[in-house]
Design an enzyme around this catalytic site. Structure first.
Site, short mmCIF file in Angstrom:
data_model
loop_
_atom_site.label_atom_id
_atom_site.label_comp_id
_atom_site.label_asym_id
_atom_site.label_seq_id
_atom_site.Cartn_x
_atom_site.Cartn_y
_atom_site.Cartn_z
CB SER A 165 5.27 60.41 10.56
OG SER A 165 5.76 59.72 9.42
CB SER A 168 21.52 63.38 5.59
OG SER A 168 21.81 63.75 6.90
CG ASP A 190 24.71 64.79 7.58
OD1 ASP A 190 25.62 64.89 6.74
OD2 ASP A 190 24.51 63.76 8.24
#
Length: 350
Positions: A46, A100, A146
């Site tokens: 990430s 979301s 979503d």
């Protein structure tokens, strides 16, 4: 290979998606970007968190990697072999603002894996895989809106989705002269996940008491048979579904005044009947009510913090932003964050 999947904002239809109801979301121009390549072991990186996690085999860590791992598990459950890959993720989606980001990450992962390994699954199957990841692996009992919006989003359109049948219709979102902003309250009350699941249980209890299989069979007449709390929850769901249908009509007619009024009444219902708003989001909505050029506002997302969607005439919100920011800071000692929201297309290769 590189892909991007958008977040979403739901114009109206809150807490209806897990009750076989209607929703009216659109994909937003904030994305999760994901790169996938073959690797000796599973490596998830990430950029936003500046963190790399390696694993020999997929396991649950109760961290951000679970969204990726859950998707891989869902593929495997369907008999697809996913050999080790390196997945790198970055995002310009604000976390926790109700856009979301988790569904966008799941959708980006599902699409990347499907294309990288040559599975080429249809989008609807990828939506189901992404949702399964969140429900069964991450453990959040979300509806399907979503992930569906992140996959099927279309620029300059909202999606009128029936979450029971998954039939959908693109409704033109012609915002000329109007704009949509998101105000992030920057609070997330501890209650959010426990109360969210509690609302789901209450809705299941409504069906049990009434002996119905789906909320779509529940009528206004049935409300009289329910104890007080359950009656309030059910009334919200029934009336919110009606508001979605009216909002679709308003959008088609370009009637933003009506749409705005429906947003305000949706918020009142979420506050008084479903009881999922909080002091901070109520403050923002109350502040905006009656201001020049502001047509409507309501809390978005699960509740107990998060964001507020604001529909206004172009430029009107800009004029009162500072005043709102100062009033909110005086009251709560917290800084607000603002995001102007535009529509976008769904998940795709880049």
């Amino acid at each position: 290979m590189r892909v991007k999947a958008p977040g979403r904002i739901n114009i109206i239809g809150e807490h209806t998606d897990y009750n076989d109801g209607y929703v009216l979301p659109f994909a937003v121009n904030r994305f999760v970007f994901l790169t996938i390549e073959d690797s000796g072991k599973f490596v998830f990186h990430s950029e936003n968190m500046n963190e790399t996690v390696e694993m020999e085999k997929i396991e649950k860590l109760n961290r951000w990697t679970d969204y990726i791992s859950g998707v891989i598990k869902a593929f495997e459950k369907r008999g697809y072999k996913v050999s080790p890959v390196k997945i790198s993720v970055s995002s310009n989606l604000p976390m926790g603002a109700g856009l979301s980001s988790s569904a966008a990450l799941e959708m980006a992962t599902a699409y990347a894996i499907s294309e990288h390994f040559g599975f080429h699954l249809p989008k609807l199957e990828l939506v189901k895989i992404a949702r399964e990841a969140e429900v069964e692996f991450v453990g959040v009992r979300c509806g399907i809106m979503d992930q569906f919006t992140s996959a099927f989003g279309k620029k300059d359109h909202a999606i009128f989705l029936d979450t029971m049948t998954l039939e959908y219709e693109y409704v033109p979102l012609k915002l000329e002269g109007y704009e949509i902003n998101l105000v992030d309250s920057n609070v997330k009350h501890e209650l959010s996940s426990s109360e969210y699941n509690k609302r789901r249980q209450e809705c299941e209890e409504v069906l049990r008491v009434l002996g119905k299989r789906s909320f779509r069979e529940v009528t206004k007449e049935d409300l009289k048979k329910l104890p007080d709390v359950l009656k309030k929850r059910a009334q919200h769901v029934l009336e919110e579904n009606e508001r979605v249908l009216k909002s679709v009509q308003a959008l088609k007619e370009g009637d933003f005044e009506t749409l705005g009024r429906l947003l305000f009444s949706s918020h009142e219902s979420l506050r008084d009947l479903y009881e999922v708003s909080c002091e901070e989001t109520d403050f923002i909505v109350d502040f905006l009510k009656g201001r020049e050029g502001i047509l409507g506002a309501r809390m978005v997302g699960g509740g107990f913090g998060g964001g507020v969607i604001v529909l206004s005439k172009k430029g009107a919100f800009e004029k009162i932003k500072e005043e709102l920011k100062n009033a909110y800071r005086d009251r709560f000692k917290i800084e607000l964050t603002f995001h102007e929201i535009e529509s976008a297309d769904g998940v795709q290769k880049i």
